[in-house]
Scaffold this active site. Structure first.
Site, mmCIF file in Angstrom:
data_model
loop_
_atom_site.group_PDB
_atom_site.id
_atom_site.type_symbol
_atom_site.label_atom_id
_atom_site.label_comp_id
_atom_site.label_asym_id
_atom_site.label_seq_id
_atom_site.Cartn_x
_atom_site.Cartn_y
_atom_site.Cartn_z
ATOM 1 C CD GLU A 176 -3.153 -1.147 2.141
ATOM 2 O OE1 GLU A 176 -3.637 -2.234 2.349
ATOM 3 O OE2 GLU A 176 -3.172 -0.096 2.882
ATOM 4 C CB CYS A 210 2.847 7.391 3.470
ATOM 5 S SG CYS A 210 3.427 6.066 4.520
ATOM 6 C CB CYS A 244 6.379 -4.930 9.216
ATOM 7 S SG CYS A 244 7.726 -4.195 10.243
ATOM 8 C CB CYS A 287 5.163 -2.563 16.427
ATOM 9 S SG CYS A 287 6.729 -2.527 16.065
ATOM 10 C CB CYS A 345 1.779 -1.797 14.034
ATOM 11 S SG CYS A 345 2.006 -1.673 12.197
ATOM 12 C CG HIS A 379 5.994 4.007 19.570
ATOM 13 N ND1 HIS A 379 5.457 5.191 18.933
ATOM 14 C CD2 HIS A 379 6.561 3.040 18.429
ATOM 15 C CE1 HIS A 379 5.359 4.885 17.788
ATOM 16 N NE2 HIS A 379 5.969 3.842 17.492
ATOM 17 C CG ASN A 386 -4.797 5.541 13.023
ATOM 18 O OD1 ASN A 386 -5.368 6.524 13.289
ATOM 19 N ND2 ASN A 386 -3.563 5.776 12.707
ATOM 20 C CB CYS A 440 -0.213 5.629 11.449
ATOM 21 S SG CYS A 440 0.650 7.220 10.859
HETATM 22 N N1 SAH Z 1 9.035 0.551 10.609
HETATM 23 C C1 SAH Z 1 8.975 1.707 10.613
HETATM 24 C C2 SAH Z 1 8.117 2.452 9.686
HETATM 25 C C3 SAH Z 1 6.571 2.001 9.409
HETATM 26 S S1 SAH Z 1 5.355 2.483 10.721
HETATM 27 C C4 SAH Z 1 8.788 2.326 11.870
HETATM 28 O O1 SAH Z 1 8.495 1.568 12.884
HETATM 29 O O2 SAH Z 1 9.021 3.326 12.009
HETATM 30 C C5 SAH Z 1 5.237 4.277 10.686
HETATM 31 C C6 SAH Z 1 4.487 4.714 12.126
HETATM 32 O O3 SAH Z 1 3.257 4.433 12.318
HETATM 33 C C7 SAH Z 1 5.528 4.104 13.283
HETATM 34 O O4 SAH Z 1 6.065 5.024 14.176
HETATM 35 C C8 SAH Z 1 4.616 3.272 13.893
HETATM 36 O O5 SAH Z 1 5.044 2.909 15.075
HETATM 37 C C9 SAH Z 1 3.165 4.096 13.533
HETATM 38 N N2 SAH Z 1 2.001 3.000 13.792
HETATM 39 C C10 SAH Z 1 2.082 1.748 13.421
HETATM 40 N N3 SAH Z 1 0.635 1.165 13.964
HETATM 41 C C11 SAH Z 1 -0.068 2.436 14.410
HETATM 42 C C12 SAH Z 1 -1.283 2.628 14.875
HETATM 43 N N4 SAH Z 1 -2.233 1.446 14.800
HETATM 44 N N5 SAH Z 1 -1.796 3.619 15.303
HETATM 45 C C13 SAH Z 1 -0.768 4.792 15.140
HETATM 46 N N6 SAH Z 1 0.404 4.727 14.686
HETATM 47 C C14 SAH Z 1 0.775 3.618 14.342
#
Ligand code: SAH
Length: 376
Positions: free
Chosen positions: A102, A115, A122, A126, A129, A231, A307, A350
């Site tokens: 995406e 973006c 991935c 995390c 995510c 975070h 989110n 995100c």
């Molecule tokens: N792997 C990289 C880039 C991808 S995620 C990283 O970790 O930075 C881009 C951003 O979105 C990161 O800061 C991630 O932690 C955040 N993110 C992931 N899931 C999310 C969610 N459900 N709500 C808000 N931010 C989120």
């Protein structure tokens, strides 16, 4: 005498879309051409959006025909193309192997940010995510990373509307860019190249959960913006939220951030991303700990409203809580922005980018350990 027909194996054509200037020069020299062909062709591909050699009027018929035999400019198939009520546009692109990724365009008053994804799925897992929940399949090639930008600029151009131009690129889509270092830096070469997208290094951001050795390598190669997905302020919590922390704990991450910034101009700032999870990492005490961690670092803190997605086990912090958290940072003179959630109606925010990962074998399992706590 009869002879069976010979079946030559189909030769894979070189995809010029994934090549930086150096690669293209090597390619043209190997064809017996002059190196300057590289910049000519680069302009056609990336500035004029051309993917047919026959349209490249300044390279001559003979070379056009020769290129047709051995090379191509191959982008990706468009599976989904959605426009949100707030102007955000999201695409799902299908790769040659059937996997999907995406890409999201986010327009703002003074910029247009694309973006882009760096991996299929991935491996970092995390806990908050949804991309991570899809598992990991493979790295994207430099052609697949660049194809997202190439296609998005062509498609936005076709809209013929003001304010729909890509001015900023963020590697914040699916995947961890610093676990796909070689392909990502090659794509960045092209983002910054004046014969291609010609973006300023301040307008290209690599977001990472903290792959420390690759952060160091990146600082030596490209002076682009870096965003750290922090975070949490303690290893206990960060191990749970961002499992790569078990390999590269907070103390080492902060040391690497200092080293990274020492090589930058004094005016540059590191972006710190901090997702606000209700009751997990959003207390004023957490904010004070964050202030302490940021001591001596020139940073811009981005507070990201969580989110939600089904089964995440987390809740978004209330606006009051987020404001209080921000006030603690402001009092300590840390520039803090509360990120606006964009494209929610089309699942483009995100952590909502899930693509379609065909092979979920998670080949890079080394960081992953069972989670503890409420969302296990
Ligand atoms: N792997 C990289 C880039 C991808 S995620 C990283 O970790 O930075 C881009 C951003 O979105 C990161 O800061 C991630 O932690 C955040 N993110 C992931 N899931 C999310 C969610 N459900 N709500 C808000 N931010 C989120």
């Amino acid at each position: 005498m009869s002879s069976a027909p010979i079946n030559f194996p189909a030769m894979e054509k070189a995809n010029l879309l994934g090549m930086n200037r150096q690669d293209l020069e090597t390619f043209f020299i190997s064809m017996g051409e002059k190196a300057f062909r590289a910049s000519q062709v680069m302009k056609w591909i990336h500035q004029l959006g051309v993917n047919d050699f026959a349209d490249m009027s300044n390279i001559g018929k003979a070379l056009q025909q020769q290129l047709n035999q051995i090379a191509e400019i191959r982008a990706l198939d468009i599976v989904v193309d959605q426009l949100s009520g707030d102007g955000t546009r999201k695409w799902v692109f299908r790769l040659k192997d059937g996997n999907c990724i995406e890409t999201v365009f986010i327009p703002e008053d003074d910029r247009g940010t694309l973006c882009i994804s760096s991996q299929v799925g991935c491996a970092l897992d995390c806990s908050f995510c949804s991309t991570g929940r899809q598992g990991f399949s493979r790295n994207l090639g430099s052609d697949e990373i660049l194809a997202q930008v190439w296609l998005a600029s062509r498609l936005l151009n076709e809209e013929k509307k003001p304010g729909r131009k890509i001015t900023n690129l963020v590697l914040m889509g699916m995947g961890e860019p610093l676990l796909n270092y070689d392909n990502v830096v090659k794509a960045i070469d092209v983002f910054l190249d004046d014969f291609a997208y010609g973006l300023s290094k301040r307008r290209v951001t690599v977001s990472t959960a903290g792959v420390l050795p690759a952060m160091e390598r990146l600082s030596e190669r490209h002076d682009v913006q870096l965003a750290i997905s922090l975070h949490a302020t303690t290893d206990e919590l960060r191990n749970d939220l961002v499992p790569i922390n078990r390999k590269y704990p907070i103390k080492d991450l902060i040391t690497s951030c200092h080293q990274f910034m020492e090589k930058r101009s004094p005016r540059s700032r590191l972006t710190i991303e901090y997702v606000m999870l209700a009751g997990v990492n959003d207390s004023e005490q957490n904010a004070r700990e964050l202030v302490r961690l940021m001591k001596g670092l020139s940073v811009l803190v981005n507070l990201i409203p969580f989110n939600p997605f089904i089964g995440s086990g987390y809740k978004t912090s209330s606006p009051e809580v987020v404001n209080k958290f921000r006030d603690v940072l402001h009092k300590a003179s840390i520039t803090t922005v509360i990120r606006k959630t964009r494209g929610e109606d089309i699942d483009a925010a995100c952590g909502q980018l899930v693509g379609k990962v065909e092979d979920k074998s998670r080949r890079q399992q080394k960081f992953i350990k069972p989670r503890i706590g409420m969302h296990s």
